[in-house]
Scaffold this motif. Structure first.
Motif, PDB file in Angstrom:
ATOM      1  N   GLY A   1       3.158   4.036 -15.817  1.00 49.94           N
ATOM      2  CA  GLY A   1       3.400   3.894 -14.382  1.00 49.94           C
ATOM      3  C   GLY A   1       4.371   2.780 -14.050  1.00 49.94           C
TER       4      GLY A   1
ATOM      5  N   SER B   1       0.809  -1.214   0.000  1.00 57.68           N
ATOM      6  CA  SER B   1       0.000   0.000   0.000  1.00 57.68           C
ATOM      7  C   SER B   1       0.843   1.266   0.000  1.00 57.68           C
ATOM      8  CB  SER B   1      -0.932   0.004   1.213  1.00 57.68           C
ATOM      9  OG  SER B   1      -0.180  -0.057   2.420  1.00 57.68           O
ATOM     10  N   ASN B   2       2.122   1.137   0.383  1.00 57.90           N
ATOM     11  CA  ASN B   2       2.975   2.327   0.430  1.00 57.90           C
ATOM     12  C   ASN B   2       4.325   2.041  -0.222  1.00 57.90           C
ATOM     13  OD1 ASN B   2       3.363   5.044   1.142  1.00 57.90           O
ATOM     14  ND2 ASN B   2       4.507   4.468   2.976  1.00 57.90           N
TER      15      ASN B   2
ATOM     16  N   ARG C   1       1.585  11.829 -10.601  1.00 59.65           N
ATOM     17  CA  ARG C   1       0.158  11.917 -10.931  1.00 59.65           C
ATOM     18  C   ARG C   1      -0.223  10.932 -12.045  1.00 59.65           C
ATOM     19  NH1 ARG C   1      -1.217  18.452 -10.529  1.00 59.65           N
ATOM     20  NH2 ARG C   1      -0.509  18.672  -8.356  1.00 59.65           N
TER      21      ARG C   1
ATOM     22  N   LYS D   1      -1.858   7.147 -12.631  1.00 58.70           N
ATOM     23  CA  LYS D   1      -2.698   6.176 -11.948  1.00 58.70           C
ATOM     24  C   LYS D   1      -2.039   4.806 -11.962  1.00 58.70           C
ATOM     25  CE  LYS D   1      -7.508   4.803 -11.438  1.00 58.70           C
ATOM     26  NZ  LYS D   1      -8.883   4.987 -11.935  1.00 58.70           N
TER      27      LYS D   1
ATOM     28  N   LEU E   1       4.114   2.840  -5.853  1.00 58.08           N
ATOM     29  CA  LEU E   1       2.920   3.652  -5.637  1.00 58.08           C
ATOM     30  C   LEU E   1       3.274   5.097  -5.299  1.00 58.08           C
ATOM     31  CD1 LEU E   1       0.670   1.148  -3.648  1.00 58.08           C
ATOM     32  CD2 LEU E   1       0.487   1.813  -6.045  1.00 58.08           C
ATOM     33  N   GLN E   2       4.314   5.271  -4.521  1.00 56.44           N
ATOM     34  CA  GLN E   2       4.736   6.629  -4.170  1.00 56.44           C
ATOM     35  C   GLN E   2       5.178   7.410  -5.401  1.00 56.44           C
ATOM     36  OE1 GLN E   2       7.771   6.110  -1.181  1.00 56.44           O
ATOM     37  NE2 GLN E   2       6.303   5.712   0.455  1.00 56.44           N
ATOM     38  N   ARG E   3       5.924   6.757  -6.282  1.00 56.22           N
ATOM     39  CA  ARG E   3       6.390   7.440  -7.493  1.00 56.22           C
ATOM     40  C   ARG E   3       5.245   7.736  -8.447  1.00 56.22           C
ATOM     41  NH1 ARG E   3      11.034   3.043  -7.510  1.00 56.22           N
ATOM     42  NH2 ARG E   3      12.567   4.075  -6.180  1.00 56.22           N
ATOM     43  N   CYS E   4       4.299   6.797  -8.558  1.00 50.78           N
ATOM     44  CA  CYS E   4       3.122   7.052  -9.397  1.00 50.78           C
ATOM     45  C   CYS E   4       2.342   8.252  -8.864  1.00 50.78           C
ATOM     46  CB  CYS E   4       2.226   5.820  -9.446  1.00 50.78           C
ATOM     47  SG  CYS E   4       2.848   4.468 -10.470  1.00 50.78           S
ATOM     48  N   LYS E   5       2.174   8.304  -7.557  1.00 50.55           N
ATOM     49  CA  LYS E   5       1.431   9.404  -6.945  1.00 50.55           C
ATOM     50  C   LYS E   5       2.125  10.730  -7.188  1.00 50.55           C
ATOM     51  CE  LYS E   5      -0.522  10.938  -2.524  1.00 50.55           C
ATOM     52  NZ  LYS E   5      -0.673  10.602  -1.078  1.00 50.55           N
ATOM     53  N   ALA E   6       3.451  10.747  -7.025  1.00 55.58           N
ATOM     54  CA  ALA E   6       4.209  11.978  -7.231  1.00 55.58           C
ATOM     55  C   ALA E   6       4.124  12.457  -8.669  1.00 55.58           C
ATOM     56  CB  ALA E   6       5.670  11.762  -6.830  1.00 55.58           C
TER      57      ALA E   6
END
Length: 301
Positions: free
Chosen positions: A294, A222-223, A234, A236, A227-232
């Motif tokens: 991603g 979950s972290n 933007r 999905k 996932l962190q790089r995708c979030k940074a």
């Protein structure tokens, strides 16, 4: 088969979306990409395609009724490109019949067709147990309370011939404390109640325990860095990622360094990342651009 020749054949029609030291990720229909690959050239195909779920998902999935006919054209190509001692590992989740608390048997119908019609051999069945899976389907498990939660995917290890390459010494598990004690203190050879004769050879230290065909691998990233790089960025992330430990087990078990691994439904490209780490050549295919974009963040970029 030289991996560079395979890449050159694919590159005649498709440009890699990105390239790493050991492999390439392609954006496109894997059926069209695989048709460009030479016969008998891939050592391992490992994939988790969209399951035949009752509810449609954003990554696309067929109903159980249509699933087998949808999948078989891919399977024929998979068998063609596999090396004589190559393996095809297929991870499939189950499904309930729409509106009813009973299961579809599409996974088993598919297995029969893969063996009887396509010509694969069933080397061994595995079960991928995810203890962290949520209690679903909610209607039957948490509301009516008439079923327990479904935490296991079936995994079909298929082969092109009856003798696929494999070595369980590459995937040994650490010995339990009781086994360590037995190796230290010795064991008196005897007949077990079941009738099995446990000889003195049981005391041999093989540097680890042979794993079972139940693979307990939680999927709880979950972290994760991915996932962190995708979030940074933007971007999905793929919503249905299988854990790195799953790919790691089968790549170690069924291939050697320098072998070629293919994931035709790559998603977030867990397979490519693990293959890169283990120094296997790899090819991944994914039809959705967001997921390919991603997936490169798995590699730290």
């Amino acid at each position: 088969m030289n991996s560079q020749l395979i890449i050159a054949a694919i590159a005649s029609h498709f440009t890699p979306f990105y390239t790493k030291k050991y492999g390439q990720a392609y954006l496109g229909d894997c059926l069209e990409i695989i048709k460009l690959i030479t016969d008998d050239s891939i050592n391992l195909i490992i994939t988790s395609p969209p399951f035949a779920l009752t509810r449609k998902k954003e990554y696309g999935n067929e109903s159980a009724e249509k699933y087998i006919d949808w999948f078989l054209p891919f399977a024929h190509q998979f068998k063609r490109v596999l090396a004589e001692d190559g393996s095809f590992v297929l991870d499939l989740g189950g499904a309930y019949l729409p509106g009813h608390p009973v299961r579809s048997i599409y996974q088993y119908e598919l297995l029969v067709r893969l063996c009887k019609e396509v010509g694969f051999f069933l080397a061994q069945e595995f079960y991928h147990y995810n203890p962290a899976r949520l209690p679903t389907p909610a209607e039957w498990v948490t509301i009516r309370r008439i079923r327990v939660k479904d935490t296991v995917n079936v995994v079909w290890w298929l082969s092109k011939t009856p003798n696929p390459k494999a070595d369980n010494r590459k995937v040994l598990k650490p010995y339990s404390q009781s086994m360590k004690k037995l190796l230290k203190n010795g064991y008196k050879a005897n007949i077990r109640p079941s009738g099995h004769d446990i000889s003195n050879k049981f005391q041999k230290d093989n540097q680890g325990a042979i794993p079972p065909n139940l693979l307990e691998i939680a999927n709880t990233e979950s972290n994760s860095a991915y996932l962190q790089r995708c979030k940074a960025a933007r971007v999905k992330p793929h919503p249905a990622r299988f854990p790195q430990g799953f790919a790691d087990f089968f790549i170690r078990f069924l291939t050697d360094e320098g072998d070629i691994v293919l994931d035709p439904f790559a998603g977030s490209n867990t397979t490519g990342f693990v293959a890169e780490t283990l120094q296997r050549r790899w090819i991944s295919c994914e039809i959705k651009e967001d997921y390919v974009l991603g997936s490169e963040y798995r590699f730290g970029e």
